[in-house]
Design an enzyme around this catalytic site. Structure first.
Site, PDB file in Angstrom:
ATOM      1  CB  ILE A   1      -0.895  -0.018   1.257  1.00 43.10           C
ATOM      2  CG1 ILE A   1      -1.808  -1.248   1.212  1.00 43.10           C
ATOM      3  CG2 ILE A   1      -1.709   1.263   1.378  1.00 43.10           C
ATOM      4  CD1 ILE A   1      -2.478  -1.564   2.518  1.00 43.10           C
TER       5      ILE A   1
ATOM      6  CB  CYS B   1     -12.184   1.696  -0.879  1.00 40.44           C
ATOM      7  SG  CYS B   1     -12.521   0.554   0.482  1.00 40.44           S
TER       8      CYS B   1
END
Length: 192
Positions: free
Chosen positions: A107, A131
């Site tokens: 990430i 998201c």
């Protein structure tokens, strides 16, 4: 209420006799339901999280009085959603983080840092972080916020797991554990 006449049926009455009977009419008024997006939750004062909001969730989002949305997916924001934001004066912050199940795909820490700066800026709140499902990318951002708020790791992981459920990823938890908050300590973490 509507009154209909129906035939008798009592002993001693003829079937031709009509008896007034009250019948409820179906309500024709449409009821506006306010439906929260999937995996919705309050993170802190003026900070909310969820999965991807669809048009049926717009009424609910209006009740939050949002100033900003943090969108964590790489795909362009859908036109319907962008129109909703524009019509309501809501600013979109788009941080495209790839959603992946691969354990060794990192990430991007710099993107999480930028998103945290948006969350911590009082001018952007109330805000919604989302998201696709409100589990992994959103969970990592919220987990890093919790770390800044000096939550212990077990509490951060418990919150993450409560939203990710059976889809919780060790790689996400490892990311949150190793995330370096030192470059953000100068920012106020008070969200009141």
């Amino acid at each position: 209420m509507k009154v209909e006449e129906r035939g008798g049926g009592e002993i001693g009455s003829s079937p031709e006799e009509k008896i007034p009977v009250a019948v409820e009419e179906e309500e024709e008024e449409a009821v506006d339901l306010v439906v929260a997006p999937p995996n919705f939750g309050m993170v802190d004062n003026g900070v909310f999280r969820s999965g991807f909001p669809e048009t049926k969730h717009f009424g609910f989002l209006e009740t939050l009085g949002l100033r900003s949305v943090i969108y964590l997916c790489p795909e362009p924001y859908p036109v319907e959603n962008a129109k909703f934001l524009m019509m309501n004066g809501i600013r979109l912050f788009h941080f495209g983080i790839e959603g992946t199940k691969e354990p060794f795909v990192n990430i991007p820490e710099d993107v999480i840092r930028e998103a945290l700066e948006v969350v911590l800026d009082a001018r952007n709140r109330p805000l919604l972080i989302h998201c696709k499902r409100g589990k992994h990318r959103t969970g990592c951002l919220v987990g890093c916020l919790r770390k800044l708020q000096t939550w212990c790791l077990s509490s951060i992981f418990n919150e993450y797991q409560s939203f990710a459920a059976a889809k919780a990823r060790i790689s996400d938890q490892r990311f949150m554990e190793k995330f370096d908050i030192s470059s953000l300590k100068h920012l106020s973490t008070s969200l009141s």
